[in-house]
Every structure is written in C-alpha cells, then in structure tokens.
Scaffold this motif. Sequence first.
Motif, PDB file in Angstrom:
ATOM      1  N   LEU A 267       0.856  -1.182   0.000  1.00 28.41           N
ATOM      2  CA  LEU A 267       0.000   0.000   0.000  1.00 28.41           C
ATOM      3  C   LEU A 267       0.892   1.232   0.000  1.00 28.41           C
ATOM      4  N   VAL A 268       0.632   2.168  -0.919  1.00 26.89           N
ATOM      5  CA  VAL A 268       1.466   3.368  -1.004  1.00 26.89           C
ATOM      6  C   VAL A 268       0.596   4.605  -0.924  1.00 26.89           C
ATOM      7  N   ASP A 269       1.225   5.736  -0.593  1.00 23.01           N
ATOM      8  CA  ASP A 269       0.476   6.982  -0.469  1.00 23.01           C
ATOM      9  C   ASP A 269       0.390   7.691  -1.812  1.00 23.01           C
ATOM     10  N   ARG A 270      -0.110   8.910  -1.801  1.00 23.58           N
ATOM     11  CA  ARG A 270      -0.351   9.644  -3.042  1.00 23.58           C
ATOM     12  C   ARG A 270       0.925   9.926  -3.825  1.00 23.58           C
ATOM     13  N   ALA A 271       2.071   9.926  -3.138  1.00 22.92           N
ATOM     14  CA  ALA A 271       3.345  10.173  -3.815  1.00 22.92           C
ATOM     15  C   ALA A 271       4.092   8.878  -4.115  1.00 22.92           C
ATOM     16  N   GLY A 272       3.471   7.730  -3.847  1.00 28.80           N
ATOM     17  CA  GLY A 272       4.122   6.450  -4.088  1.00 28.80           C
ATOM     18  C   GLY A 272       4.978   5.969  -2.934  1.00 28.80           C
ATOM     19  N   GLU A 273       4.958   6.672  -1.802  1.00 32.06           N
ATOM     20  CA  GLU A 273       5.759   6.258  -0.645  1.00 32.06           C
ATOM     21  C   GLU A 273       5.076   5.093   0.059  1.00 32.06           C
TER      22      GLU A 273
END
Length: 636
Positions: free
Chosen positions: A45-51
Amino acid sequence: MIRSFYSLLMGGVLSITVALPSAHAVTTPDFATVRSDYTTTEGRLVDRAGEPLSERRVVFEGRRLEWVPLDQLSPAVLEALLEAEDRRFYQHDGVDWRAFAAAAVQNLWFEHARGASTLTMQLAGMLDPALRLGASGGRRRTLEQKFDQALAAQELDAHWSKAEILEAYLNLVPFRGELIGVHATAWGLFGKAPRALDRAEAALLVALLRAPNASTSKVSWRACQLLRRIGSADQCERATALAAGFDTVSLEPRWQDAPQLARRLVHRPGEVVHTVLDARWQRSMRDALDAAAPGRGAVVVLDNASGAVLADVGGVAAAHEDATVVRRTLGPLIRPALTALALDSGGVTAATLFAGDAGSPAHSLRWWLMHGRWPVALATQGEAARRDLVLELLRARGQGLKTWQEARLNLAELAAWYRMLAVDGLWRAPFWQAEDQGAAIPVCTPKAAFIALDMFGDLWSAEVEPGQSAWAVGGNARVTIAVWLSMGPTARIEARSWLETQLQSLGAWPPERVVPTGVVQGLVRFDPPVEPDRLEWFLRGTTLSVAETPRIPARILAPGSRAVIRRGDLKGGLLELVADRQDDRLRWWINGQLVGYGGRAAWRPDAGLQTIELRDDTGRVIARHSVAVSADVAEP
C-alpha cells in the motif's frame, strides 16, 4: 598417476553421458520471462506520492520479496557465494567437470558423499520441476536427472549471461524456513536490504544453501570456515552471535503504517495499491495516537478541499479494531448537519430559545450545542424532513436503509459530515483511492454551514457507547479530523483533549473568516436574561433583537370560558383547574394570586367574577378565562 586416473574417469563419464538417452526434454526459458513471471508473496500500500505505507502477505506458500537486480546486491554476497559453491563459475560452460570428477572419486572411495552441482546446474533444477530434488521420489537425483540437469545447465550457460545466472539464482534459491531468495532472507534474518549485507552476514546466507534448516551451530561453523577462506576470520565471532537468532526466523512487514487499510485494500500478490493518503499525516497521527492511547482508538483526517482521506489510523496493530469500518448508530453524531439544515429552514436561529427540562430555564440553540445536548423541541420542528435528506445520502453510499433507526456512520463518514460545514455545505463521501472520488452534493446553503460551524466551534464530541467509547470531530481551514477512543468512562474527555491538542499544533481557523453573502451579525438580548447579551450570526431575514422564551402551547380545558359555577355543586367545595397538557412549568393564577402548578390544580373559589390565568415558569400568560361563581344557595 593421479592425472591418468582423472583422465580415465573423465573418459568414462563422457562415454556414459554420450550413451545415456535423455530422460527429459530440456527446455531453456528466457531470462526476461523468468524475471517477469516472478511474483512476491506480498502486496503493498502506497500513499499519493508512491511512498510505501504498509506491506501485507497475500500468498502463504513461501515468503518472497521483490526481485533484486545483481547490481543492487552486496559484493560480499557474490564473493562468499562463488567461494563456497562454484569457484570456477566464470570458467566452465555450466558444468564443472573437474569438480564432477572429484566428487565421483569421493563418492566411490569415501563414506561421505559430495555433490558437484554448479550454480548453473542448481538454477536449472529450480527452473524445471522435473529436475528438482525429490521429483523422482528419492532423496537424491537419479543418473538420468543428473544428465538432464547438466544438459540444461549447459543450455542456460549458452543462452544466458553469467550475470543473469547469478541474479536468477540468488532470487530463486530457498534459504531458511519459508524464506526464498536473498531479498526476503536479508530482511527476515538481519532486517537489512541485500545491498547492505556485510561479510559475516553474507557468509551466513551462503552457509544456509547446502542445508537451509541445519542447526545454528552447524550454520555458524560453516560460516566461520568460509570467512577464514575469504580472509575475514575476525568476523567469525559476530557470525556465531548472529546465527544464534536463526531458530526464530520471521519476516515482518517492512512498512506497517496503515495495516488495517492494507487489510481492506491489498488482496493480490505483488500488487501495489495507490491511495490518496499522505504518509506524513498518516505517521504523525499514528504516533500521536500511540502516545496517548495505544490500541484504544482510531483517527481519520480528511482534506477539506477535496474530501480525500489523508490519514486512516485504525489502531497501533493490525489486530486492533478498525473504527473506520465499524459503524455506530447516528445518535448525536449527525447533529452538525441537522443544525445546518434547521438553520436553513428559517424558523430556527443560533439565538432561538428552547425550553429545558421541567423547572429549568430555556436556553439558546448555541447554548444547548455547546453543552453537548439537543433541545427536545427542535426535534418537532421539521426534523423528519432533515433526517430524510441525510438518510438519502447514506443510502447513496450503498447502505440498504429503510428507516432512520437503521442508519449507521463510521468514523470517516462522521468526518465527512463535519467537513461539509467547512466547504460551503457540500457533502462528499470520503475516499481512499483517486478513482473512488464522487461528486459533491449540496446539503445546506453556505450561509447555514458557516453559522453551524461557528456554533460548534473547532470540534464536537459525543459518546457513542455511554461510559465505553466516544468520538470527537473538528478541524481547521485545511483539514477535518475525527478520532474514536474506547475503554472507560473518560473516553469522551480523552478524545476531546487529544483532538484539541492536535488542532492547536496544526493552527486554528484564520482570525478573519470569509462571511458568506446573506449572513449578518446583530446584537441579541434575552428575555428573560438566561444568557448575557451577545453578537450573534443570523441568516438575513431571521435576525432577533430580543430572544424570548418560547410559549408553552397549552390551553385551559376546565372550567370553560365565561362559565357560571355554583359553589354548592362543587365536590368538596373545590373547583378543578385542567390544562390540555401536563407540564411542571405551568402555573395557575386566580385574580393575581398563585394557586397551583402543573396541568391540574384545585381551588376553593369565592363568589363573584374570577379571572383564571395559565402562565409559564417565566410569568408569561399563556391562556386566560373569566368565570362567574355564585353563592351556595339560590336567592328566592
């Protein structure tokens, strides 16, 4: 003599391999195909910036992480691998015939068997199920399998580069327990990326190859032997200490910032699920909740501008209850929205006085909300229509609802309703992934939203399970935050205090908020003076200069107006006074004197014209009758 013996042996081996028919058709897979077919057992699972936010195991046969290119591996691993397993890797064509001959001699004359498989031959066994150990039912490969394995290794060496062979080998080889490949093993045993492994760690990895589940003493002994051969004997003590922890091998998630959300969204091996969360918000909220109430709560943060979920913290561990999924009955949770809708109706203002309990004074709507209560009288003023609107919006979210009592809210939806007040009365369902973003739906006017938010202030709190759990919701110009805390009668106080701390650290609303057109401010006085005079916001056309206690809608049923009453006809000489409702705030007055309370009273009348008044607890006259009372005996 020795050389002639080896020559004789090699000649025999070659004659056997020439004469022996292949038991298995050799097929050489393409390196790119092998790499593309490889799949990790985990989803991410990643955040909006791909982190990365969280990692979740999806497949439960082995543990594999992402494929690691050769240039991202520690040189120490390659050094140890070639020294221990295949010194002439770069010289042979997939089969090391010198090692093969040496193994044949040892297997012929000595008790301890020795293998001669090169890295390329081992890789061939991994790629072809028919060549793996145990494929023929025995503990060792048959002669036919050995021949096919050697032939497959030569084919691999002819079509793959040496770098591709090493890369595939290290990504596919099993190490210890269920760990497969150098990536999962490096994290599982040492908590490191493969590029960060040092010589001691690399020696331990390679020592596992011949017997992945050997005792820790055997593994450390092999690692020490290897370290001496590569000139790092001084690392033996450290390798032994590290090997002592190999009895309990486990691969923990590399990221665990949103385990509950990962459990809801990540379902396929190797998939990367993109969300609209912000890793900074997620971690700051997780840390703040962990510090205040570990395992006892959940937090949701919404972006006011879009309605996107910036943080979804369901607890400290994946096993904790996820309040963003668990639904609670609406109860007081929907009051901010109902308040805005009531203001839009035009019959209610922030200064409107609503009666309290029996014997207690009336107070303004603002006062009731500040004290966490809901005036009963407001429920009769168009609330059914307001609830129907809320119900329709909840139905649009997929809840199969028939009645208001069936309606439920989760923590994210609660935040969305409160956020509506901050964005001009537009409601949007919370969303975790960009593709799930829905349209904004007008619920109330921007004017009513502005006044309602001003009434509730920066946060609103309510118990959802009295004495057990509470939710609080609030925000500033940028975000709306909702928190749920459980365990104990102080949950509401804790939730409110926690949220106040977060809002103070983020910064409150700007001192000068934009006042929507159609909202005016005026000085209001209260009669009776139950609250101090104050400036209040109103929708234009609903301004109150004086807020008066609402009249109690009561009538005098008995005696009737202008009735003629004979004292001799009265039972016990008492005249019964009856109102059409029972209310302890009602007062009976006769000719300016208080004679009784409530919806019923009794009075012993004097002869003559009598004035009966029904008043409220403030002294305001609600109803008035005049009656004539005659003497006991009629005159002749």
